[in-house]
Design a protein around this motif. Structure first.
Motif, PDB file in Angstrom:
ATOM      1  N   GLU A   1      34.011  34.632  50.875  1.00  0.00           N
ATOM      2  CA  GLU A   1      33.354  33.363  50.785  1.00  0.00           C
ATOM      3  C   GLU A   1      33.343  32.784  49.402  1.00  0.00           C
ATOM      4  O   GLU A   1      33.079  31.721  48.989  1.00  0.00           O
ATOM      5  CB  GLU A   1      31.841  33.722  51.095  1.00  0.00           C
ATOM      6  CG  GLU A   1      31.080  34.723  50.172  1.00  0.00           C
ATOM      7  CD  GLU A   1      31.517  36.181  50.374  1.00  0.00           C
ATOM      8  OE1 GLU A   1      32.287  36.516  51.364  1.00  0.00           O
ATOM      9  OE2 GLU A   1      30.855  37.039  49.589  1.00  0.00           O
TER      10      GLU A   1
ATOM     11  N   ARG B   1      26.819  45.447  47.385  1.00  0.00           N
ATOM     12  CA  ARG B   1      25.494  45.142  48.088  1.00  0.00           C
ATOM     13  C   ARG B   1      24.494  46.395  48.445  1.00  0.00           C
ATOM     14  O   ARG B   1      25.208  47.356  48.814  1.00  0.00           O
ATOM     15  CB  ARG B   1      25.361  44.026  48.931  1.00  0.00           C
ATOM     16  CG  ARG B   1      26.108  42.605  48.509  1.00  0.00           C
ATOM     17  CD  ARG B   1      26.048  41.837  49.750  1.00  0.00           C
ATOM     18  NE  ARG B   1      26.696  40.420  49.255  1.00  0.00           N
ATOM     19  CZ  ARG B   1      26.831  39.451  50.009  1.00  0.00           C
ATOM     20  NH1 ARG B   1      26.636  39.499  51.262  1.00  0.00           N
ATOM     21  NH2 ARG B   1      27.353  38.469  49.439  1.00  0.00           N
TER      22      ARG B   1
ATOM     23  N   ARG C   1      18.403  38.696  43.236  1.00  0.00           N
ATOM     24  CA  ARG C   1      18.348  37.651  42.233  1.00  0.00           C
ATOM     25  C   ARG C   1      17.116  36.671  42.447  1.00  0.00           C
ATOM     26  O   ARG C   1      16.637  36.310  41.175  1.00  0.00           O
ATOM     27  CB  ARG C   1      19.805  36.712  42.527  1.00  0.00           C
ATOM     28  CG  ARG C   1      21.074  37.598  41.961  1.00  0.00           C
ATOM     29  CD  ARG C   1      22.126  37.088  42.152  1.00  0.00           C
ATOM     30  NE  ARG C   1      23.512  37.995  41.983  1.00  0.00           N
ATOM     31  CZ  ARG C   1      24.759  37.778  42.301  1.00  0.00           C
ATOM     32  NH1 ARG C   1      24.979  36.634  42.981  1.00  0.00           N
ATOM     33  NH2 ARG C   1      25.470  38.556  41.841  1.00  0.00           N
TER      34      ARG C   1
ATOM     35  N   ASN D   1      25.505  31.859  42.859  1.00  0.00           N
ATOM     36  CA  ASN D   1      26.993  32.085  42.440  1.00  0.00           C
ATOM     37  C   ASN D   1      27.726  30.868  41.946  1.00  0.00           C
ATOM     38  O   ASN D   1      27.212  29.929  41.966  1.00  0.00           O
ATOM     39  CB  ASN D   1      27.650  33.177  43.491  1.00  0.00           C
ATOM     40  CG  ASN D   1      28.493  32.294  44.632  1.00  0.00           C
ATOM     41  OD1 ASN D   1      28.073  31.040  44.717  1.00  0.00           O
ATOM     42  ND2 ASN D   1      29.181  32.731  45.355  1.00  0.00           N
TER      43      ASN D   1
ATOM     44  N   ASP E   1      27.451  35.337  38.679  1.00  0.00           N
ATOM     45  CA  ASP E   1      28.964  35.963  38.781  1.00  0.00           C
ATOM     46  C   ASP E   1      29.836  35.884  37.447  1.00  0.00           C
ATOM     47  O   ASP E   1      30.470  36.988  37.414  1.00  0.00           O
ATOM     48  CB  ASP E   1      29.807  35.259  40.031  1.00  0.00           C
ATOM     49  CG  ASP E   1      29.478  35.872  41.200  1.00  0.00           C
ATOM     50  OD1 ASP E   1      28.551  36.567  41.528  1.00  0.00           O
ATOM     51  OD2 ASP E   1      29.919  35.004  42.245  1.00  0.00           O
TER      52      ASP E   1
HETATM   53  O1  GYE Z   1      27.633  37.112  43.773  1.00  0.00           O
HETATM   54  C1  GYE Z   1      29.012  36.352  45.531  1.00  0.00           C
HETATM   55  C2  GYE Z   1      29.554  37.095  46.694  1.00  0.00           C
HETATM   56  O2  GYE Z   1      27.543  40.608  46.601  1.00  0.00           O
HETATM   57  C3  GYE Z   1      27.608  40.166  44.126  1.00  0.00           C
HETATM   58  O3  GYE Z   1      28.719  38.160  46.967  1.00  0.00           O
HETATM   59  C4  GYE Z   1      28.306  39.902  45.481  1.00  0.00           C
HETATM   60  C5  GYE Z   1      27.919  38.622  45.841  1.00  0.00           C
HETATM   61  C6  GYE Z   1      28.493  37.608  44.792  1.00  0.00           C
HETATM   62  O4  GYE Z   1      29.700  36.307  47.764  1.00  0.00           O
HETATM   63  O5  GYE Z   1      29.843  35.542  44.734  1.00  0.00           O
END
Ligand code: GYE
Length: 370
Positions: free
Chosen positions: A82, A161, A215, A265, A295
């Motif tokens: 993503e 995560r 966040r 992000n 990010d």
């Molecule tokens: O911030 C985002 C990504 O899990 C920290 O996942 C990650 C997040 C990040 O798609 O850009």
């Protein structure tokens, strides 16, 4: 639109290197082409590792060393493709868990689909891989498959995560502190606004992801301390550029009095900038709207250096070395920490001094590894 008040600390230092057409589709902001989500895992090999393993004092569970001979087999159920952050994270895992380093990596891009991710982990269990790394798309819904992995005796690393399952169901977890990231963004904003009002729009990440939940919680902790701040709206942009653009376009239709946009992000920030450009809304140290992003990937920091994103809170995607450090300890029959924190910092546009963030410079950008 409410005009942003610019304090004495916030002189503008727009550089001649400013990118033309922020966030336009020619920017290298998209991740590589997706793998087939439901396809069987592919074995990948690449260049040697770049990162340093975690130096963590021993604390919890030791596992049986891998029984499959010299090559250590590792399954990685990755979130998807993503964002730029995700692309850097994927490459880091592929580089680290390479054949040259003694691994056979089964990498699966789960295309942001929780059900696919659960089945991917089941597939790794059936294949009797030595270790399983999971970057959980969402934090809920993990108990059953984690129990299955535990019953099969396969150590599980929860990476990037978090899950909300009991910690006894997995071997270790590692990643950034998402609540702290949200608080860093809020603390910086309070410092920057210096008592001025904030009318805030939030473009959240993917629904149910710990990166989104953390966040949001952290930023809201600071919102609660500032009675003259209002969060006008908060919607998911799914951590994508297209999602960020879509949400910002709909915000622009509904609100005319915002002076802060928080994008969870960088890719969402690129999309939000496109939407504001199209609507003639100015942003950055020279404009009406403050953009906060998360990010701090290379392109995100370029926009920060250019004064377009005013504050960018890092989340370091180079985490595979930490996972490898854990696996090496388990291979040696040693115990590992229950949790390893991947540390990060925040960055602000040139001309801003902050107790919470590093002021961007070309040197800082040139020193980026991702
Ligand atoms: O911030 C985002 C990504 O899990 C920290 O996942 C990650 C997040 C990040 O798609 O850009």
């Amino acid at each position: 639109m409410k005009k942003k008040l610019v304090g004495a600390l916030m002189c503008v230092a727009m550089t001649a290197t400013m990118l033309a057409g922020c966030g336009n589709s020619s920017e290298p902001a998209t991740a590589p082409a997706p793998a087939e989500p439901a396809a069987p895992a592919q074995t990948q090999a690449a260049a040697p590792a770049e990162t340093t393993p975690a130096e963590a004092p021993a604390e919890t569970q030791a596992a049986e060393p891998a029984a499959s001979g010299d090559v250590v087999t590792v399954g990685f159920a990755q979130v998807g493709h993503e964002s730029d952050w995700r692309a850097a994270n994927t490459k880091n895992y592929q580089d680290t868990f390479s054949a040259a380093n003694g691994y056979e990596l089964s990498f699966v891009d789960c295309d942001n689909d929780h059900a696919v991710q659960i089945e991917t982990v089941r597939g790794f269990i059936e294949q009797e891989l030595d270790y399983i790394c999971i970057a959980p798309i969402q934090s809920a819904g993990w108990d059953t498959v984690l129990q299955e992995a535990q019953d099969a005796g396969i150590p599980v690393l929860i990476v990037d995560r978090a899950v909300d399952a009991d910690a006894s169901l997995y071997t270790t977890a590692l990643g950034c502190d998402m609540v702290a990231e949200g608080e860093a963004a809020g603390n910086w904003l309070a410092e920057y606004l210096n008592g001025e009002d904030a009318n805030i729009l939030v473009i959240e990440g993917s629904v149910g992801a710990s990166a989104t939940l953390g966040r949001t919680e952290g930023f809201n902790n600071i919102v609660a301390q500032n009675s003259n701040w209002t969060v006008l709206d908060s919607q998911s942009g799914d951590f994508t550029q297209a999602g960020g653009q879509e949400v910002m376009e709909s915000f622009i239709k509904s609100y005319s009095d915002f002076n802060v946009v928080v994008c969870q992000n960088d890719n969402e920030a690129y999309g939000a900038m496109d939407a504001m450009d199209a609507a003639g809304i100015t942003y950055g140290t020279d404009g009406d709207v403050i953009i906060i992003s998360f990010d701090a990937t290379h392109d995100g920091l370029q926009y920060t250096l250019d004064g377009k994103i005013t504050c960018n809170v890092e989340c370091n995607p180079l985490q595979a070395g930490f996972a490898e450090g854990v696996i090496k300890k388990l291979e040696a029959g040693e115990s590992v920490d229950a949790w390893t924190l991947v540390e990060d910092e925040a960055f602000v546009a040139p001309g801003i001094e902050s107790a919470y963030a590093v002021t961007m410079s070309q040197e800082v950008l040139d020193g980026r590894a991702y």
